[in-house]
Write an enzyme that holds these catalytic residues in place. Structure first.
Site, PDB file in Angstrom:
ATOM      1  N   HIS A   1      -7.238   6.399   8.642  1.00  0.00           N
ATOM      2  CA  HIS A   1      -7.392   6.897   7.274  1.00  0.00           C
ATOM      3  C   HIS A   1      -6.380   6.235   6.341  1.00  0.00           C
ATOM      4  O   HIS A   1      -6.728   5.806   5.234  1.00  0.00           O
ATOM      5  CB  HIS A   1      -7.191   8.416   7.280  1.00  0.00           C
ATOM      6  CG  HIS A   1      -7.158   9.049   5.929  1.00  0.00           C
ATOM      7  ND1 HIS A   1      -8.251   9.673   5.357  1.00  0.00           N
ATOM      8  CD2 HIS A   1      -6.166   9.166   5.018  1.00  0.00           C
ATOM      9  CE1 HIS A   1      -7.924  10.144   4.169  1.00  0.00           C
ATOM     10  NE2 HIS A   1      -6.657   9.841   3.942  1.00  0.00           N
ATOM     11  N   GLU A   2      -5.132   6.139   6.785  1.00  0.00           N
ATOM     12  CA  GLU A   2      -4.086   5.576   5.925  1.00  0.00           C
ATOM     13  C   GLU A   2      -4.253   4.075   5.723  1.00  0.00           C
ATOM     14  O   GLU A   2      -4.094   3.572   4.610  1.00  0.00           O
ATOM     15  CB  GLU A   2      -2.704   5.890   6.516  1.00  0.00           C
ATOM     16  CG  GLU A   2      -2.323   7.342   6.423  1.00  0.00           C
ATOM     17  CD  GLU A   2      -2.451   7.883   5.012  1.00  0.00           C
ATOM     18  OE1 GLU A   2      -1.968   7.228   4.065  1.00  0.00           O
ATOM     19  OE2 GLU A   2      -3.042   8.960   4.848  1.00  0.00           O
TER      20      GLU A   2
ATOM     21  N   HIS B   1      -6.841   3.327   3.106  1.00  0.00           N
ATOM     22  CA  HIS B   1      -6.388   3.351   1.700  1.00  0.00           C
ATOM     23  C   HIS B   1      -5.950   1.952   1.264  1.00  0.00           C
ATOM     24  O   HIS B   1      -6.233   1.517   0.145  1.00  0.00           O
ATOM     25  CB  HIS B   1      -5.212   4.318   1.523  1.00  0.00           C
ATOM     26  CG  HIS B   1      -5.599   5.753   1.358  1.00  0.00           C
ATOM     27  ND1 HIS B   1      -6.487   6.179   0.385  1.00  0.00           N
ATOM     28  CD2 HIS B   1      -5.204   6.868   2.017  1.00  0.00           C
ATOM     29  CE1 HIS B   1      -6.615   7.506   0.465  1.00  0.00           C
ATOM     30  NE2 HIS B   1      -5.865   7.931   1.442  1.00  0.00           N
TER      31      HIS B   1
ATOM     32  N   GLU C   1      -9.833   9.856  -1.111  1.00  0.00           N
ATOM     33  CA  GLU C   1      -9.628  10.498   0.184  1.00  0.00           C
ATOM     34  C   GLU C   1     -10.917  10.508   1.002  1.00  0.00           C
ATOM     35  O   GLU C   1     -10.910  10.230   2.200  1.00  0.00           O
ATOM     36  CB  GLU C   1      -9.102  11.927  -0.006  1.00  0.00           C
ATOM     37  CG  GLU C   1      -7.729  12.018  -0.635  1.00  0.00           C
ATOM     38  CD  GLU C   1      -6.641  11.375   0.208  1.00  0.00           C
ATOM     39  OE1 GLU C   1      -6.895  11.048   1.396  1.00  0.00           O
ATOM     40  OE2 GLU C   1      -5.534  11.168  -0.294  1.00  0.00           O
TER      41      GLU C   1
END
Length: 261
Positions: A120-121, A124, A182
């Site tokens: 997920h990070e 980004h 997100e």
């Protein structure tokens, strides 16, 4: 004539500044990658000076093993640091930097759950979310000023710079991206962890654990502006068939991470 010229130049600028995220969404991102990378590097150096790093080789090896599998899918050399901090946080920065808090390591049950967060990070960064946020809020000249401002996080401009980058000046915790960002990072990250050979179904368990943790006395900064837990899990489950296919392909190719907590 002058107004027409300005209008034409403005259109050219915005077209040149448009890019596409891995999900196919158009975005405005006019900050040069080199400047975003410089900001990420400077912010990470600040964090390493201000925060205590974990002295546990076992924790560090666990995180680095997972991060290596994830980042192998995107390329480049990534620096990974485990910070001694009981908050449930992790972050990835432009310039290929990853930070993980020990509190998050203690929360997860296995490699797959932590892979969901790291995927997920890193998503980004892949989706250029910091650049997009900065481009939406600031003009090009101000953006250039922010590059040097990161080196002085105690100033108002420095605070703005590192907040837009995605971390907090004082504690290094996640600063909220938009819900759009997100949700997009959830899907990109799910595919990324699956391509690396991790079990994507554990992402649902991870977010359930994070939701439970957020009901305690201390809020979980990581979830501050995320979609509701029900919406997030619904979206992940809807995308799960594709992710499971990707994982099967990865396993067939010999990608079977074995990172022991």
């Amino acid at each position: 004539m002058r107004i027409q010229l300005i209008f034409v130049l403005s259109i050219v600028f915005f077209l040149a500044a448009c890019s596409t995220t891995p999900t196919g969404r158009s975005q405005l991102a006019f900050m040069p990658d080199s400047e975003l990378d410089a900001m990420g590097l400077q912010a990470f150096e600040n964090l390493k000076k201000d925060k205590v790093t974990s002295g546990s080789n076992k924790q560090t090896q666990f995180v680095q093993c997972i991060a290596a599998s994830i980042t192998r899918e995107v390329g480049g050399e990534w620096e990974v640091v485990v910070f001694k901090d009981e908050s449930l946080n992790a972050f990835a920065l432009p310039g290929r930097k990853i930070g993980v808090h020990t509190g998050l390591i203690n929360l997860v049950d296995n490699q797959d759950q932590l892979a969901a967060v790291l995927g997920h990070e890193v998503a980004h960064v892949l989706a250029n979310h910091s650049n997009e946020r900065m481009s939406q809020k600031l003009g090009a000249q101000m953006g250039i000023s922010l590059v040097s401002a990161v080196a002085a996080p105690q100033t108002a401009l420095g605070q703005t710079a590192i907040s837009l980058l995605g971390i907090g000046a004082e504690y290094g915790v996640i600063m909220p991206f938009s819900r759009l960002h997100e949700s997009e990072a959830d899907i990109i990250g799910l595919d990324l962890m699956a391509k690396a050979g991790f079990n994507p179904t554990e992402s649902v368990t991870l977010w359930q654990k994070m939701a439970q943790a957020s009901q305690g006395a201390q809020p979980v900064e990581f979830l501050s502006t995320h979609p509701s837990h029900a919406t997030r899990i619904e979206d992940l489950q809807a995308h799960m068939p594709k992710a499971l296919q990707l994982r099967q392909q990865a396993n067939t190719m010999g990608k079977n991470p074995r990172c022991m907590k």
